[in-house]
Design a protein around this motif. Structure first.
Motif, PDB file in Angstrom:
ATOM      1  N   UNK A   1      32.904  22.022  17.017  1.00 38.66           N
ATOM      2  CA  UNK A   1      31.957  22.978  16.463  1.00 38.66           C
ATOM      3  C   UNK A   1      31.003  23.434  17.574  1.00 38.66           C
ATOM      4  N   UNK A   2      30.619  24.697  17.535  1.00 35.13           N
ATOM      5  CA  UNK A   2      29.719  25.258  18.541  1.00 35.13           C
ATOM      6  C   UNK A   2      28.288  25.284  18.023  1.00 35.13           C
ATOM      7  N   UNK A   3      27.350  25.378  18.953  1.00 39.06           N
ATOM      8  CA  UNK A   3      25.938  25.503  18.622  1.00 39.06           C
ATOM      9  C   UNK A   3      25.306  26.503  19.576  1.00 39.06           C
ATOM     10  N   UNK A   4      24.372  27.277  19.028  1.00 39.46           N
ATOM     11  CA  UNK A   4      23.705  28.294  19.837  1.00 39.46           C
ATOM     12  C   UNK A   4      22.418  27.729  20.414  1.00 39.46           C
ATOM     13  N   UNK A   5      22.276  27.851  21.746  1.00 42.18           N
ATOM     14  CA  UNK A   5      21.041  27.462  22.420  1.00 42.18           C
ATOM     15  C   UNK A   5      20.176  28.702  22.626  1.00 42.18           C
ATOM     16  N   UNK A   6      18.882  28.536  22.610  1.00 39.19           N
ATOM     17  CA  UNK A   6      17.972  29.661  22.830  1.00 39.19           C
ATOM     18  C   UNK A   6      16.839  29.235  23.757  1.00 39.19           C
TER      19      UNK A   6
ATOM     20  N   UNK B   1      11.461  35.021  27.537  1.00 32.93           N
ATOM     21  CA  UNK B   1      11.187  36.451  27.421  1.00 32.93           C
ATOM     22  C   UNK B   1      12.248  37.305  28.074  1.00 32.93           C
ATOM     23  N   UNK B   2      12.208  38.602  27.740  1.00 34.60           N
ATOM     24  CA  UNK B   2      13.292  39.504  28.155  1.00 34.60           C
ATOM     25  C   UNK B   2      13.267  39.828  29.649  1.00 34.60           C
ATOM     26  N   UNK B   3      12.148  39.590  30.322  1.00 36.90           N
ATOM     27  CA  UNK B   3      12.083  39.913  31.753  1.00 36.90           C
ATOM     28  C   UNK B   3      12.442  38.714  32.633  1.00 36.90           C
ATOM     29  N   UNK B   4      12.887  37.647  32.000  1.00 32.79           N
ATOM     30  CA  UNK B   4      13.235  36.437  32.740  1.00 32.79           C
ATOM     31  C   UNK B   4      14.738  36.374  32.994  1.00 32.79           C
ATOM     32  N   UNK B   5      15.106  35.614  33.995  1.00 30.76           N
ATOM     33  CA  UNK B   5      16.507  35.281  34.218  1.00 30.76           C
ATOM     34  C   UNK B   5      16.702  33.809  33.901  1.00 30.76           C
ATOM     35  N   UNK B   6      17.934  33.425  33.671  1.00 30.06           N
ATOM     36  CA  UNK B   6      18.201  32.090  33.141  1.00 30.06           C
ATOM     37  C   UNK B   6      19.336  31.425  33.905  1.00 30.06           C
ATOM     38  N   UNK B   7      19.204  30.122  34.017  1.00 33.03           N
ATOM     39  CA  UNK B   7      20.301  29.284  34.496  1.00 33.03           C
ATOM     40  C   UNK B   7      20.248  27.983  33.711  1.00 33.03           C
ATOM     41  N   UNK B   8      21.254  27.740  32.918  1.00 34.69           N
ATOM     42  CA  UNK B   8      21.330  26.503  32.134  1.00 34.69           C
ATOM     43  C   UNK B   8      22.045  25.439  32.955  1.00 34.69           C
ATOM     44  N   UNK B   9      21.481  24.242  32.955  1.00 32.41           N
ATOM     45  CA  UNK B   9      22.035  23.131  33.743  1.00 32.41           C
ATOM     46  C   UNK B   9      22.184  21.909  32.832  1.00 32.41           C
ATOM     47  N   UNK B  10      23.381  21.321  32.820  1.00 34.89           N
ATOM     48  CA  UNK B  10      24.602  21.750  33.504  1.00 34.89           C
ATOM     49  C   UNK B  10      25.260  22.896  32.741  1.00 34.89           C
ATOM     50  N   UNK B  11      26.158  23.622  33.377  1.00 29.95           N
ATOM     51  CA  UNK B  11      26.831  24.720  32.686  1.00 29.95           C
ATOM     52  C   UNK B  11      28.004  24.242  31.822  1.00 29.95           C
ATOM     53  N   UNK B  12      28.079  22.960  31.610  1.00 32.39           N
ATOM     54  CA  UNK B  12      29.241  22.325  30.945  1.00 32.39           C
ATOM     55  C   UNK B  12      29.474  22.903  29.551  1.00 32.39           C
ATOM     56  N   UNK B  13      30.664  23.478  29.340  1.00 36.27           N
ATOM     57  CA  UNK B  13      31.117  24.005  28.049  1.00 36.27           C
ATOM     58  C   UNK B  13      30.148  25.030  27.441  1.00 36.27           C
ATOM     59  N   UNK B  14      29.536  25.844  28.307  1.00 32.47           N
ATOM     60  CA  UNK B  14      28.732  26.981  27.855  1.00 32.47           C
ATOM     61  C   UNK B  14      29.532  28.263  28.056  1.00 32.47           C
ATOM     62  N   UNK B  15      29.385  29.198  27.124  1.00 27.37           N
ATOM     63  CA  UNK B  15      30.120  30.453  27.291  1.00 27.37           C
ATOM     64  C   UNK B  15      29.492  31.330  28.377  1.00 27.37           C
TER      65      UNK B  15
ATOM     66  N   UNK C   1      23.095  31.065  25.143  1.00 23.16           N
ATOM     67  CA  UNK C   1      24.503  30.698  25.312  1.00 23.16           C
ATOM     68  C   UNK C   1      25.028  29.902  24.113  1.00 23.16           C
ATOM     69  N   UNK C   2      26.328  29.921  23.955  1.00 24.54           N
ATOM     70  CA  UNK C   2      27.004  29.124  22.934  1.00 24.54           C
ATOM     71  C   UNK C   2      27.555  27.874  23.609  1.00 24.54           C
ATOM     72  N   UNK C   3      27.161  26.708  23.089  1.00 21.53           N
ATOM     73  CA  UNK C   3      27.612  25.434  23.643  1.00 21.53           C
ATOM     74  C   UNK C   3      28.688  24.829  22.752  1.00 21.53           C
ATOM     75  N   UNK C   4      29.742  24.332  23.370  1.00 20.81           N
ATOM     76  CA  UNK C   4      30.833  23.708  22.639  1.00 20.81           C
ATOM     77  C   UNK C   4      31.243  22.424  23.380  1.00 20.81           C
ATOM     78  N   UNK C   5      30.306  21.481  23.491  1.00 24.45           N
ATOM     79  CA  UNK C   5      30.606  20.252  24.260  1.00 24.45           C
ATOM     80  C   UNK C   5      31.495  19.313  23.456  1.00 24.45           C
ATOM     81  N   UNK C   6      32.209  18.479  24.210  1.00 28.98           N
ATOM     82  CA  UNK C   6      33.032  17.466  23.532  1.00 28.98           C
ATOM     83  C   UNK C   6      32.422  16.069  23.683  1.00 28.98           C
TER      84      UNK C   6
END
Length: 211
Positions: A171-176, A180-194, A201-206
């Protein structure tokens, strides 16, 4: 004799002052002879130079007893230093930029209100808004020149991530994130993120993961 302004920098007109004295008599006349052949008989005289270089000067003095003496000297006109205030930079509000000038021996900075030191070679600049700093650089001869550098500012981003929870395998879950809209993003770790650079991003970790 001496001359002003001192030091002689770049080009211009300089004033020469005769300070000669006679040991047992009075100096009644003098003759300045400059490198271009011009002469003057005044105690104080001006002479102009069009560009840097070393120029010969002869001063001949005569006394009331008929004695004469000749003093051979010169003036060195130094080129202006090439002062570089350093590259423009950008910092977050509340952070400091280290200013990196070159071309001089000592420096004087302005405006001073957001600097850690106005006479340091590498002061810290901590402006709240875009600020143009001017540096006066002084070289080993005492000649000066100026340059500017700009410190741009941006507002710090406060990042608060949402979406924690438990999900079933597959099952997937949405992260938020609320930055704000003027920011850039980097999710760490990028493991199983779309999309690890998406604000949502949508996360689907196992397995259990802390993003």
């Amino acid at each position: 004799f001496y001359y002003v302004p001192y030091p002689a920098c770049d080009s211009g007109t300089f004033t020469f002052i005769d300070t000669s004295t006679g040991a047992y008599s009075i100096i009644t006349s003098r003759t300045w002879i400059f490198d271009d052949g011009t002469t003057s008989g005044s105690i104080i005289t001006d002479h102009s130079y069009g560009h840097p270089g070393t120029y010969a000067i002869t001063l001949i003095g005569s006394t009331n007893t008929g004695c004469t003496d000749t003093f051979n000297s010169g003036i060195t006109v130094y080129p202006l230093p090439t002062i570089d205030a350093g590259p423009d930079t950008i910092v977050c509000v509340g952070d400091a930029a280290i200013l990196m000038p070159s071309g001089g021996v000592t420096y004087v900075w302005s405006p001073t209100g957001t600097l850690s030191c106005d006479t340091c070679n590498n002061p810290e600049a901590k402006p709240n808004t875009k600020t143009v700093y001017t540096v006066l650089g002084i070289d080993a001869h005492g000649c000066t020149n100026t340059d500017t550098t700009t410190v741009f500012t941006k507002t710090k981003t406060t990042s608060i991530a949402h979406g924690s929870g438990e999900i079933c395998d597959g099952v997937s879950i949405k992260l938020t994130d609320s930055a704000g809209k003027y920011s850039t993003y980097t999710w760490i770790p990028p493991y199983n993120l779309d999309d690890d650079h998406s604000p949502n991003p949508i996360a689907n970790p196992d397995t259990s993961v802390m993003y």
